[in-house]
Design an enzyme around this catalytic site. Structure first.
Site, PDB file in Angstrom:
ATOM      1  N   TYR A  41      39.937  33.178  20.823  1.00  0.00           N
ATOM      2  CA  TYR A  41      38.827  32.555  20.096  1.00  0.00           C
ATOM      3  C   TYR A  41      37.826  31.941  21.070  1.00  0.00           C
ATOM      4  O   TYR A  41      36.608  32.077  20.907  1.00  0.00           O
ATOM      5  CB  TYR A  41      39.380  31.482  19.159  1.00  0.00           C
ATOM      6  CG  TYR A  41      38.325  30.712  18.410  1.00  0.00           C
ATOM      7  CD1 TYR A  41      37.760  31.234  17.254  1.00  0.00           C
ATOM      8  CD2 TYR A  41      37.890  29.460  18.854  1.00  0.00           C
ATOM      9  CE1 TYR A  41      36.777  30.530  16.555  1.00  0.00           C
ATOM     10  CE2 TYR A  41      36.913  28.755  18.170  1.00  0.00           C
ATOM     11  CZ  TYR A  41      36.367  29.294  17.027  1.00  0.00           C
ATOM     12  OH  TYR A  41      35.392  28.595  16.352  1.00  0.00           O
ATOM     13  N   GLN A 145      26.532  17.375  17.555  1.00  0.00           N
ATOM     14  CA  GLN A 145      26.080  18.706  17.136  1.00  0.00           C
ATOM     15  C   GLN A 145      26.376  18.877  15.656  1.00  0.00           C
ATOM     16  O   GLN A 145      27.514  18.671  15.217  1.00  0.00           O
ATOM     17  CB  GLN A 145      26.777  19.790  17.943  1.00  0.00           C
ATOM     18  CG  GLN A 145      26.452  21.219  17.512  1.00  0.00           C
ATOM     19  CD  GLN A 145      27.387  21.733  16.439  1.00  0.00           C
ATOM     20  OE1 GLN A 145      28.556  21.354  16.388  1.00  0.00           O
ATOM     21  NE2 GLN A 145      26.878  22.589  15.556  1.00  0.00           N
ATOM     22  N   TYR A 147      26.379  21.255  12.202  1.00  0.00           N
ATOM     23  CA  TYR A 147      26.248  22.497  11.437  1.00  0.00           C
ATOM     24  C   TYR A 147      25.740  22.100  10.058  1.00  0.00           C
ATOM     25  O   TYR A 147      26.368  21.290   9.371  1.00  0.00           O
ATOM     26  CB  TYR A 147      27.591  23.214  11.313  1.00  0.00           C
ATOM     27  CG  TYR A 147      28.045  23.925  12.562  1.00  0.00           C
ATOM     28  CD1 TYR A 147      27.258  24.895  13.162  1.00  0.00           C
ATOM     29  CD2 TYR A 147      29.287  23.632  13.136  1.00  0.00           C
ATOM     30  CE1 TYR A 147      27.673  25.556  14.302  1.00  0.00           C
ATOM     31  CE2 TYR A 147      29.719  24.293  14.278  1.00  0.00           C
ATOM     32  CZ  TYR A 147      28.909  25.245  14.848  1.00  0.00           C
ATOM     33  OH  TYR A 147      29.319  25.897  15.984  1.00  0.00           O
ATOM     34  N   THR A 173      22.499  23.103  15.136  1.00  0.00           N
ATOM     35  CA  THR A 173      22.676  24.513  15.499  1.00  0.00           C
ATOM     36  C   THR A 173      22.087  25.387  14.407  1.00  0.00           C
ATOM     37  O   THR A 173      22.451  25.251  13.237  1.00  0.00           O
ATOM     38  CB  THR A 173      24.162  24.836  15.715  1.00  0.00           C
ATOM     39  OG1 THR A 173      24.661  24.041  16.791  1.00  0.00           O
ATOM     40  CG2 THR A 173      24.356  26.304  16.045  1.00  0.00           C
ATOM     41  N   ARG A 182      33.277  38.776  14.993  1.00  0.00           N
ATOM     42  CA  ARG A 182      34.096  38.563  16.188  1.00  0.00           C
ATOM     43  C   ARG A 182      35.379  39.390  16.103  1.00  0.00           C
ATOM     44  O   ARG A 182      36.351  39.016  15.455  1.00  0.00           O
ATOM     45  CB  ARG A 182      34.408  37.072  16.350  1.00  0.00           C
ATOM     46  CG  ARG A 182      33.142  36.230  16.447  1.00  0.00           C
ATOM     47  CD  ARG A 182      33.411  34.741  16.447  1.00  0.00           C
ATOM     48  NE  ARG A 182      32.162  33.975  16.406  1.00  0.00           N
ATOM     49  CZ  ARG A 182      32.083  32.665  16.208  1.00  0.00           C
ATOM     50  NH1 ARG A 182      33.200  31.963  16.035  1.00  0.00           N
ATOM     51  NH2 ARG A 182      30.907  32.061  16.181  1.00  0.00           N
ATOM     52  N   LYS A 252      19.350  23.946  18.384  1.00  0.00           N
ATOM     53  CA  LYS A 252      20.115  24.767  19.314  1.00  0.00           C
ATOM     54  C   LYS A 252      20.236  26.183  18.763  1.00  0.00           C
ATOM     55  O   LYS A 252      20.685  26.383  17.630  1.00  0.00           O
ATOM     56  CB  LYS A 252      21.517  24.179  19.530  1.00  0.00           C
ATOM     57  CG  LYS A 252      22.422  24.995  20.451  1.00  0.00           C
ATOM     58  CD  LYS A 252      23.741  24.261  20.650  1.00  0.00           C
ATOM     59  CE  LYS A 252      24.696  25.047  21.542  1.00  0.00           C
ATOM     60  NZ  LYS A 252      25.257  26.229  20.872  1.00  0.00           N
ATOM     61  N   HIS A 276      24.439  31.135  21.571  1.00  0.00           N
ATOM     62  CA  HIS A 276      25.794  30.747  21.184  1.00  0.00           C
ATOM     63  C   HIS A 276      26.850  31.387  22.079  1.00  0.00           C
ATOM     64  O   HIS A 276      27.945  31.725  21.639  1.00  0.00           O
ATOM     65  CB  HIS A 276      26.062  31.114  19.720  1.00  0.00           C
ATOM     66  CG  HIS A 276      26.895  30.107  18.979  1.00  0.00           C
ATOM     67  ND1 HIS A 276      26.346  29.105  18.214  1.00  0.00           N
ATOM     68  CD2 HIS A 276      28.230  29.922  18.911  1.00  0.00           C
ATOM     69  CE1 HIS A 276      27.308  28.386  17.681  1.00  0.00           C
ATOM     70  NE2 HIS A 276      28.463  28.851  18.096  1.00  0.00           N
TER      71      HIS A 276
END
Length: 379
Positions: A41, A145, A147, A173, A182, A252, A276
């Site tokens: 991860y 940070q 979200y 972000t 991913r 960001k 990212h």
């Protein structure tokens, strides 16, 4: 030997053994200590990892043309951002669920950052809450940070909590309206959010908990996953956030110069050029290649920071020379955390600081106010 025993042995013997030096050595040691799912991860990128590779390779295509006979006997690497002066021109980037690397997670990283006079940026999906980290490292500079949540009250509540706890900035972000594709995580069927590793800031948030019908762990985790899908994120949400906090707000995930100009128009206080770390959209421009155009677009109206692909001090110097006011380092310190806990993070920070200082002096730069005289060419 269990993971706990390995960490205990590593920390007990850290003064008797040499720390890793290069990024590759830190990563190799971290890989040997972390669980496979957690390491996958942390280390992987989205898709076929084209962007992740490009981030690192692009640094090698930028070359410095150094200056000589410049008197670099009085070095000053400090930077001033939003009224705060920091000893070094880098921060520890927001990385979620650091408990995957070490049992102390963000607490160890925040303590290391405070000890080394480097700002620590706490992730929304941390394993320890805003307040826990603030209490653990009360003397350190901390940013939060964010979200954005589908429930905007949750987002504003977290920003307000960060301001109350003494954090110095909000990093919103904007490149995660949904999780990137991913393959490593899909293949290993490893989803740390689904396993509850990043719930600390949510289950301690009154707005989030108030919106739930049930407060059992399954319901909390399901709501977190739902809140993380923010396809409607738009400039109007920036205005809403500005109404609810007095802290400076940075975006960001900016790569396009037009987005940079729009950010300034919408009253954003700073930008972080980032893709990212290649973990979101595969196939995009290397972050370092996007930096000059973004910096040019804002014309120094707001600070421009840089994130993605930095692996050593010379990378940071190149980013500073290409227009960044400061940089963020991510995976290097995470691997230091996995290898030696707080001591490992401190060692990574000191290595970075030392290489930056040496590199700048060899470039003919004594302090960052002179960085504009450094010429960069691209192969």
């Amino acid at each position: 030997m269990s993971r706990q025993e390995q960490l205990a042995a590593a920390e007990t013997n850290s003064k008797e053994t040499d720390f890793p030096l290069s990024f590759e050595e830190w990563e190799k040691k971290a890989a040997s200590l972390m669980q496979a799912g957690g390491y996958g991860y942390a280390s992987s990128g989205a898709g076929r990892e084209e962007t992740a590779r490009r981030n690192e390779e692009a640094f090698g295509k930028w070359a410095i043309v150094p200056r000589m006979l410049s008197d670099v006997s009085h070095a000053d690497l400090s930077v001033t951002l939003f009224g705060h002066t920091y000893k070094r021109p880098f921060l520890l980037a927001p990385i979620g669920m650091q408990i995957l690397a070490h049992p102390e997670g963000e607490l160890a990283s925040a303590k290391a950052a405070a000890a080394c006079h480097v700002p620590f940026v706490l992730s929304t999906v941390a394993s320890h809450s805003i307040e826990e980290v603030a209490a653990t490292a009360p003397s350190g500079s901390k940013w939060f940070q964010l979200y954005w949540s589908n429930n905007e009250e949750v987002s504003c509540s977290m920003a307000e909590r960060a301001e109350k706890a003494g954090y110095e900035a909000i990093v919103l972000t904007v490149d995660t309206v949904r999780t990137g594709f991913r393959e490593t995580d899909i293949r290993s069927q490893f989803s740390p959010l689904s396993q509850g590793f990043g719930k600390a800031n949510y289950e301690s948030d009154p707005a989030f908990m108030k919106a739930l019908d049930r407060h059992d762990e399954t319901s909390v985790v399901a709501a977190i996953l739902e809140n993380m899908q923010t396809l409607s994120l738009h400039w109007k949400h920036i205005a809403k956030l500005k109404e609810r906090t007095r802290l400076p707000i940075l975006l960001k995930g900016i790569l396009h110069p037009e987005d940079a100009r729009l950010a300034v128009e919408h009253g954003v206080d700073g930008l972080i050029v980032s893709n990212h770390g290649g973990r979101q959209l595969d196939g995009v421009i290397a972050a370092i290649d996007a930096l000059p155009a973004v910096s040019e677009a804002v014309q120094k109206k707001v600070p421009v920071l840089f994130d993605s692909g930095i692996r050593r001090g010379i990378d940071a110097v190149k980013a500073l020379a290409l227009g960044a006011d400061a940089v963020l380092i991510g995976r290097p310190f995470l691997y230091g955390l996995a290898s030696h806990g707080q001591q490992g993070v401190e060692q990574v920070i000191e290595n970075f600081a030392r290489e930056i200082e040496i590199s700048l002096s060899l470039c003919g730069i004594a302090n960052l106010a002179q960085i504009d005289k450094l010429k960069m060419v691209r192969d």
